[in-house]
Write an enzyme that holds these catalytic residues in place. Structure first.
Site, mmCIF file in Angstrom:
data_model
loop_
_atom_site.group_PDB
_atom_site.id
_atom_site.type_symbol
_atom_site.label_atom_id
_atom_site.label_comp_id
_atom_site.label_asym_id
_atom_site.label_seq_id
_atom_site.Cartn_x
_atom_site.Cartn_y
_atom_site.Cartn_z
ATOM 1 N N ALA A 65 0.877 -1.180 0.000
ATOM 2 C CA ALA A 65 0.000 0.000 0.000
ATOM 3 C C ALA A 65 0.911 1.226 0.000
ATOM 4 O O ALA A 65 2.073 1.138 0.414
ATOM 5 C CB ALA A 65 -0.866 -0.011 1.250
ATOM 6 N N GLY A 110 0.836 -5.107 0.715
ATOM 7 C CA GLY A 110 -0.309 -5.204 -0.196
ATOM 8 C C GLY A 110 0.052 -5.839 -1.533
ATOM 9 O O GLY A 110 -0.821 -6.383 -2.214
ATOM 10 N N GLU A 113 -0.039 -9.466 -0.910
ATOM 11 C CA GLU A 113 -1.460 -9.796 -0.722
ATOM 12 C C GLU A 113 -2.192 -9.844 -2.064
ATOM 13 O O GLU A 113 -3.044 -10.716 -2.281
ATOM 14 C CB GLU A 113 -2.102 -8.763 0.218
ATOM 15 C CG GLU A 113 -1.561 -8.882 1.641
ATOM 16 C CD GLU A 113 -1.986 -7.732 2.541
ATOM 17 O OE1 GLU A 113 -1.685 -6.564 2.212
ATOM 18 O OE2 GLU A 113 -2.609 -7.988 3.578
ATOM 19 N N GLU A 133 4.775 -5.167 7.267
ATOM 20 C CA GLU A 133 3.994 -4.105 7.911
ATOM 21 C C GLU A 133 4.434 -3.814 9.349
ATOM 22 O O GLU A 133 4.333 -2.681 9.794
ATOM 23 C CB GLU A 133 2.495 -4.459 7.883
ATOM 24 C CG GLU A 133 1.834 -4.307 6.514
ATOM 25 C CD GLU A 133 1.914 -5.564 5.661
ATOM 26 O OE1 GLU A 133 2.691 -6.488 5.990
ATOM 27 O OE2 GLU A 133 1.198 -5.630 4.647
#
Ligand code: CAA
Length: 259
Positions: A65, A110, A113, A133
């Site tokens: 992200a 992300g 993911e 993260e």
């Protein structure tokens, strides 16, 4: 600026390339919205038979992200962002048309993911995987706590999520996180195309039902995803999150206090 490039091949495969190389193809909300629109259109477009998802350049598939954007979010906005990402990734996972991730470099946070939401993962040997993260004082928010455990088992998933360690493509393959590893980008697209071409030569209804059946064993309704989005948002209220994201932007190690 074009953040996502699309191209339909002569064999009806939609190639989607996330293109923000200056930020290692990080998933800003604009990229997430664009990807969501493209995927929805691809589902309804009868000329699209299969999808290959990749990142621009040699360095990154997607480095997560967008941390700069993330650092500004309120708890409510962070929850909304996690749910939006989870919904998009679930849509990819449930696609009746095969979706293969062609991973050309970093697949972190992300990005890992997103790759895990695809039906298969092929990587170049320079690719690196991880859920880093915790280095930012936060947890994965786009389904990583669920899908990583499904793919590599709970013990290894916890090791990767808790340490934030990055692993090589070869290690990812040995863990079952990646299906195939190839030498370079050219071979990556060749193999991804070969695999998708093979799948779309089969009965489309059988392919769609096989995906649906495999996924049925991993219920999205599970409270794991909701817990993840809630705790992801809760993390954004901590001083550790402010410290972790500031440290990333300032390119220095974080000094966490547990507050
Ligand atoms: N968001 C925003 N910008 C990012 C980014 C990200 N996730 N990853 C890299 N960038 C930017 C860097 O800030 C840098 O920009 P500037 O040139 O303006 O400084 C540029 O991309 C190049 O990156 P680096 O200089 O850091 O490149 P490097 O080769 O030294 O390091 C890296 C590469 C190890 C991948 C490092 O960039 C990195 O650690 N990136 C962050 C990875 C990460 O923590 N991802 C998780 C994000 S949170 C998340 O994804 C939550 C979720 O589950 C939804």
């Amino acid at each position: 600026m074009v953040l996502i490039k699309t191209h339909i091949t002569s064999s009806s495969i939609l190639e989607i390339t996330i293109s923000r190389p200056e930020a290692l193809n990080a998933l800003s909300s604009e990229v997430l919205n664009g990807l969501s629109k493209i995927i929805q259109e691809a589902y309804h477009d009868t000329t699209v038979k299969g999808i290959i998802l990749t990142g621009e350049g040699e360095k990154a598939f997607v480095a997560g992200a967008d941390i700069k954007e993330l650092s500004e979010l309120s708890k409510e906005q962070a929850f909304e962002m996690a749910q939006k990402g989870q919904t998009l990734f679930k849509m990819i996972e449930d696609s009746p048309k095969p979706v293969v991730a062609a991973i050309n470099g970093f697949a972190l946070g992300g990005g890992c993911e997103l790759a895990m939401a695809c039906h298969m993962r092929i990587a170049t040997e320079n690719a690196k995987f991880g859920q880093p993260e915790v280095n930012l004082g936060i947890i994965p928010g786009y389904g990583g706590t669920q899908r990583l455990a499904q793919l590599v088992g709970r013990g290894k998933a916890l090791e990767l999520i808790l340490t934030g360690d990055l692993i090589t493509a070869a290690e990812a393959k040995s863990l079952g996180l990646v299906n195939h590893v190839v030498a370079n980008r050219e071979e990556l697209m060749t193999l991804a195309t070969k695999i998708v071409t093979k799948i779309i030569s089969k009965g489309p209804v059988a392919v769609a039902y096989a995906i649906k059946s495999v996924n049925a064993g991993f219920g999205f309704e599970d409270k794991g995803y909701h817990t993840e989005a809630t705790l992801f948002a809760d993390c954004t209220t901590t001083q550790d999150f402010k410290e972790g994201t500031s440290a990333f932007v300032e390119k220095r190690p974080a000094n966490f206090t547990g507050k």
